[in-house]
Design a protein around this motif. Structure first.
Motif, PDB file in Angstrom:
ATOM      1  N   VAL A  28       0.854  -1.191   0.000  1.00  0.00           N
ATOM      2  CA  VAL A  28       0.000   0.000   0.000  1.00  0.00           C
ATOM      3  C   VAL A  28       0.887   1.237   0.000  1.00  0.00           C
ATOM      4  CG1 VAL A  28      -1.779   1.269   1.272  1.00  0.00           C
ATOM      5  CG2 VAL A  28      -1.648  -1.211   1.460  1.00  0.00           C
ATOM      6  N   HIS A  29       0.664   2.104  -0.992  1.00  0.00           N
ATOM      7  CA  HIS A  29       1.490   3.317  -1.052  1.00  0.00           C
ATOM      8  C   HIS A  29       0.600   4.537  -1.266  1.00  0.00           C
ATOM      9  CE1 HIS A  29       4.669   6.040  -1.663  1.00  0.00           C
ATOM     10  NE2 HIS A  29       4.674   6.021  -2.984  1.00  0.00           N
ATOM     11  N   ARG A  30       0.952   5.628  -0.606  1.00  0.00           N
ATOM     12  CA  ARG A  30       0.070   6.800  -0.613  1.00  0.00           C
ATOM     13  C   ARG A  30       0.077   7.580  -1.927  1.00  0.00           C
ATOM     14  NH1 ARG A  30       3.205  10.461   3.925  1.00  0.00           N
ATOM     15  NH2 ARG A  30       5.185  10.721   2.821  1.00  0.00           N
ATOM     16  N   ALA A  70      -3.199   5.083  -1.629  1.00  0.00           N
ATOM     17  CA  ALA A  70      -3.993   4.607  -0.491  1.00  0.00           C
ATOM     18  C   ALA A  70      -3.190   4.659   0.810  1.00  0.00           C
ATOM     19  CB  ALA A  70      -4.457   3.176  -0.743  1.00  0.00           C
ATOM     20  N   VAL A  71      -3.909   4.905   1.900  1.00  0.00           N
ATOM     21  CA  VAL A  71      -3.286   4.855   3.232  1.00  0.00           C
ATOM     22  C   VAL A  71      -4.139   3.985   4.148  1.00  0.00           C
ATOM     23  CG1 VAL A  71      -2.086   7.095   3.164  1.00  0.00           C
ATOM     24  CG2 VAL A  71      -4.471   7.014   3.894  1.00  0.00           C
ATOM     25  N   VAL A  72      -3.497   3.473   5.204  1.00  0.00           N
ATOM     26  CA  VAL A  72      -4.226   2.666   6.190  1.00  0.00           C
ATOM     27  C   VAL A  72      -4.816   3.624   7.213  1.00  0.00           C
ATOM     28  CG1 VAL A  72      -4.023   0.897   7.982  1.00  0.00           C
ATOM     29  CG2 VAL A  72      -2.655   0.721   5.883  1.00  0.00           C
ATOM     30  N   GLU A  73      -6.131   3.590   7.334  1.00  0.00           N
ATOM     31  CA  GLU A  73      -6.791   4.481   8.303  1.00  0.00           C
ATOM     32  C   GLU A  73      -6.993   3.795   9.638  1.00  0.00           C
ATOM     33  OE1 GLU A  73      -8.708   8.289   6.931  1.00  0.00           O
ATOM     34  OE2 GLU A  73     -10.207   6.766   7.342  1.00  0.00           O
ATOM     35  N   ARG A 117      -7.952   4.175   2.861  1.00  0.00           N
ATOM     36  CA  ARG A 117      -8.568   5.389   2.288  1.00  0.00           C
ATOM     37  C   ARG A 117      -7.811   5.779   1.034  1.00  0.00           C
ATOM     38  NH1 ARG A 117      -7.281  10.646   2.717  1.00  0.00           N
ATOM     39  NH2 ARG A 117      -5.951  10.336   4.529  1.00  0.00           N
ATOM     40  N   ASN A 118      -8.574   6.062  -0.016  1.00  0.00           N
ATOM     41  CA  ASN A 118      -7.964   6.521  -1.259  1.00  0.00           C
ATOM     42  C   ASN A 118      -7.567   7.988  -1.071  1.00  0.00           C
ATOM     43  OD1 ASN A 118      -7.866   7.838  -3.951  1.00  0.00           O
ATOM     44  ND2 ASN A 118      -8.254   5.736  -4.638  1.00  0.00           N
TER      45      ASN A 118
END
Ligand code: NAP
Length: 328
Positions: free
Chosen positions: A176-178, A204-207, A221-222
């Motif tokens: 997962v990369h922002r 995307a990030v981990v919320e 979250r996109n």
């Protein structure tokens, strides 16, 4: 050999590539360095698997084995070690003082080589699950995720290294990369793209990490659309960079906004004469074992010159004046 009450020539704080290389050079210059190497000596390489880019190891080497080699080489020339953490320092007076719990040590010069530590996402559910499905070290914890579904967060070489390593165990690895561009080197990205067990979740990030006792899912979250969604997951590996380990010295030495110690360009000298900094603790750009070792060498030479010039240590054949002072 000096005991605890003697004023030593040199104390080195930190047992990674920088600290051990400084110790090797200082020991060979008869400075009898005391290396306070930390309870978990070896630094970040202890949680690295294959090191393929350290010159001299043509077939690669495991990180812990390389650190043992560094340590043994420093020991061979008389470096002394304390395998514990420094708890306090006082660089305001000479000799400088360094504490390990109640034990006090003093020295005419100190090299700070305390390295950097993995950064966390900073969300509450991460701390809740730390050690129970959330990790910053695939080498340490990867084997617990055999045939499991894992996520790796980050877009640099560390994230790719972790993700590729995890494909040996996990059934599926998602990185997962922002953003939609990577900081990682092309060779790592190519390897990941060719690995059938690995895919990318971009922008995307981990919320939130969801689960009562163990990790069960992630809420992502996109970063472009703000849309959120949940995915099943058994584990999360956070690989988003590092912070310098400067809490001991941050109020005594000049540092930048991120906490990295500031050294005079081209040297390892800090703002306090006689205190030197080497390795990742003063380098947010390169952060490689080889560059850490190089600056460790520089710090020992700088300390040796300082001790010869200011403190009257006899020095060795290695001690030469700085180039600007030499007649060249
Ligand atoms: P890095 O290069 O700084 O990459 C950190 C990554 O994490 C970046 O992609 C960054 O995104 C992302 N990130 C940072 N904060 C985040 C947050 N709060 N949430 C989500 N993502 C976040 O760090 P690194 O990968 O640890 O590498 C450090 C250095 O070591 C580099 O010089 C690297 O080349 C080197 N290294 C080399 C090897 C090797 O050669 N085998 C292995 C590991 C590391 P952005 O890109 O958007 O900023």
């Amino acid at each position: 050999m000096s005991d605890q009450n003697d004023v030593r020539e040199l104390i080195i704080i930190g047992g990674g590539p920088a600290g051990y290389t400084a110790a090797l050079y200082a020991a060979r210059a008869d400075l009898e360095p005391l290396v306070i190497e930390g309870f978990q000596w070896g630094g970040q390489l202890m949680i690295t698997s294959d090191v393929e880019n350290y010159p001299g190891y043509a077939d690669g080497v495991m990180g812990p084995e390389m650190m043992s080699d560094f340590r043994r080489q420093a020991e061979r020339f008389g470096s002394q070690f304390i395998t514990d953490d420094v708890t306090k320092v006082d660089f305001s007076e000479r000799p400088f003082r360094v504490w390990v719990g109640d034990d006090e040590y003093s020295a005419r010069a100190v090299i700070v080589a305390t390295g950097a530590s993995a950064r966390w996402l900073g969300i509450e559910s991460e701390q809740q699950h730390r050690g129970r499905g959330v990790s910053t070290c695939a080498t340490c914890d990867g084997a617990f995720f055999r045939e499991k579904e894992v996520y790796v967060v980050g877009g640099g070489d560390s994230a790719f290294e972790e993700a590729l390593f995890l494909t040996k165990f996990a059934s599926r690895v998602h990185l997962v990369h922002r953003r939609d561009e990577f900081r990682a080197s092309k060779i790592m990205v190519d390897r990941a793209e060719q690995n059938e067990k690995l895919d990318f979740v971009l922008n995307a990030v981990v919320e939130e990490i969801v689960g009562d006792v163990k990790v069960e899912a992630l809420r992502l979250r996109n970063t472009v659309t703000d849309e959120t969604w949940e995915v099943p997951a058994d584990g999360v590996f956070v690989a988003i960079g590092h912070d310098p380990n400067t809490s001991l010295v941050v109020d005594q030495l000049d540092h930048d906004a991120a906490g990295y110690l500031i050294t005079k360009p081209g040297t390892t000298e800090t703002n306090v004469p006689g205190i030197f900094a080497a390795g990742d603790v003063q380098d947010h750009t390169y952060r490689q074992a080889i560059t850490a070792a190089g600056s460790g060498c520089m710090s020992a030479l700088d300390a040796e010159r300082y001790l010869a010039a200011v403190e009257g240590h006899p020095g060795t054949a290695m001690t030469a004046p700085r180039p600007e002072a030499a007649e060249v």
